[in-house]
Design a protein around this motif. Sequence first.
Motif, short mmCIF file in Angstrom:
data_model
loop_
_atom_site.label_atom_id
_atom_site.label_comp_id
_atom_site.label_asym_id
_atom_site.label_seq_id
_atom_site.Cartn_x
_atom_site.Cartn_y
_atom_site.Cartn_z
N GLU A 149 0.88 -0.71 0.11
CA GLU A 149 0.26 -0.05 -0.18
C GLU A 149 1.04 0.97 -0.35
N ARG A 151 3.90 1.26 -1.08
CA ARG A 151 4.46 1.81 -2.20
C ARG A 151 4.50 2.05 -3.16
N LEU A 152 2.89 1.65 -3.46
CA LEU A 152 1.82 1.77 -4.38
C LEU A 152 1.09 3.93 -4.46
N TRP A 155 4.19 5.87 -5.43
CA TRP A 155 4.57 5.93 -6.86
C TRP A 155 2.48 6.88 -7.45
N HIS A 172 -3.03 -2.52 -14.71
CA HIS A 172 -3.22 -2.98 -13.14
C HIS A 172 -1.09 -3.43 -13.70
N ILE A 175 1.55 -1.15 -13.90
CA ILE A 175 1.69 -1.22 -12.46
C ILE A 175 2.89 -2.47 -11.19
N LEU A 179 6.76 -1.84 -10.06
CA LEU A 179 6.58 -1.97 -8.77
C LEU A 179 7.32 -3.78 -7.80
N VAL A 186 -1.67 -6.56 -6.50
CA VAL A 186 -2.04 -4.99 -7.55
C VAL A 186 -2.98 -4.32 -7.13
N THR A 189 -4.54 -4.71 -3.70
CA THR A 189 -3.69 -2.74 -3.04
C THR A 189 -4.72 -1.72 -3.07
N LEU A 190 -5.23 -1.65 -4.75
CA LEU A 190 -5.87 -0.94 -5.73
C LEU A 190 -7.06 -0.23 -4.90
#
Length: 250
Positions: A149, A151-152, A155, A172, A175, A179, A186, A189-190
């Motif tokens: 979470e 890291r995203l 970014w 997705h 990403i 990462l 991904v 986390t999104l």
Amino acid sequence: MTIDQSKTTNKLLHGLTPENFALIGSHLQHRQFALDHYLVRSHQPITSVVFPESCIASRVIQSPVGKDVEVALIGFEGMTGTALIMGDDRTPLDSYIQSAGAGYVLPAWALVAALDKSRSLERYLLRYVQTLIIQASSTALINGMANAETRLARWLLMLHDRTTGANISTTHEFIAVMLAMRRPWVTETLHLLEGKHLIKTSRGSIRILNRAGLIAEAKGFYGLAETEYARIMTPPDPMPKVPLAYLAGQ
């Protein structure tokens, strides 16, 4: 045709002194760049550099098993091909377009010739290289110490910094590559960030709803590179002046 410096939106070009811009202005060409277009290929001579305006480039390194991992983002604040500034003609890193758009292309020979003529241009661009080193160092830190979470969130903030408006064009799959995350992570986390009403996802796009919330989600890992960029690139020339007496050997 010489580019009108006052109309450029690339910060590096806009921040050049008129004298230094004159060294490269007539060699700049405005172009559109498509998604996934390679700007620099690893271990091959750099033939040109790009100063992005609306496009965004990823600088990536490849793992021994052939997977790309992003080490830096380059948008309208910067340029590609910085190995030339350091006196080299190639790099083990690839750079390619992750968000389509426009930018200025400068032949490598024109940049090298300008650097040979102007010490102040060299110092100015070396300061930008320093900001890339800080950005890459911050990326290494967050990749080694933070969860998905965080890291995203960082970014997405970095992409948002280089985008006009709230919508970020990405997928997705992209990403996951940038990462070094598995695709299911991904997606999960999104969904977590969306559940906190920080973003809104749609096919091929992410909309930033709460930037302050994303900054909080980044847990202090976002901001160092950005603050340092402002500090390093804002002064016209932070290098100390050498006294004339010293130059005369007195």
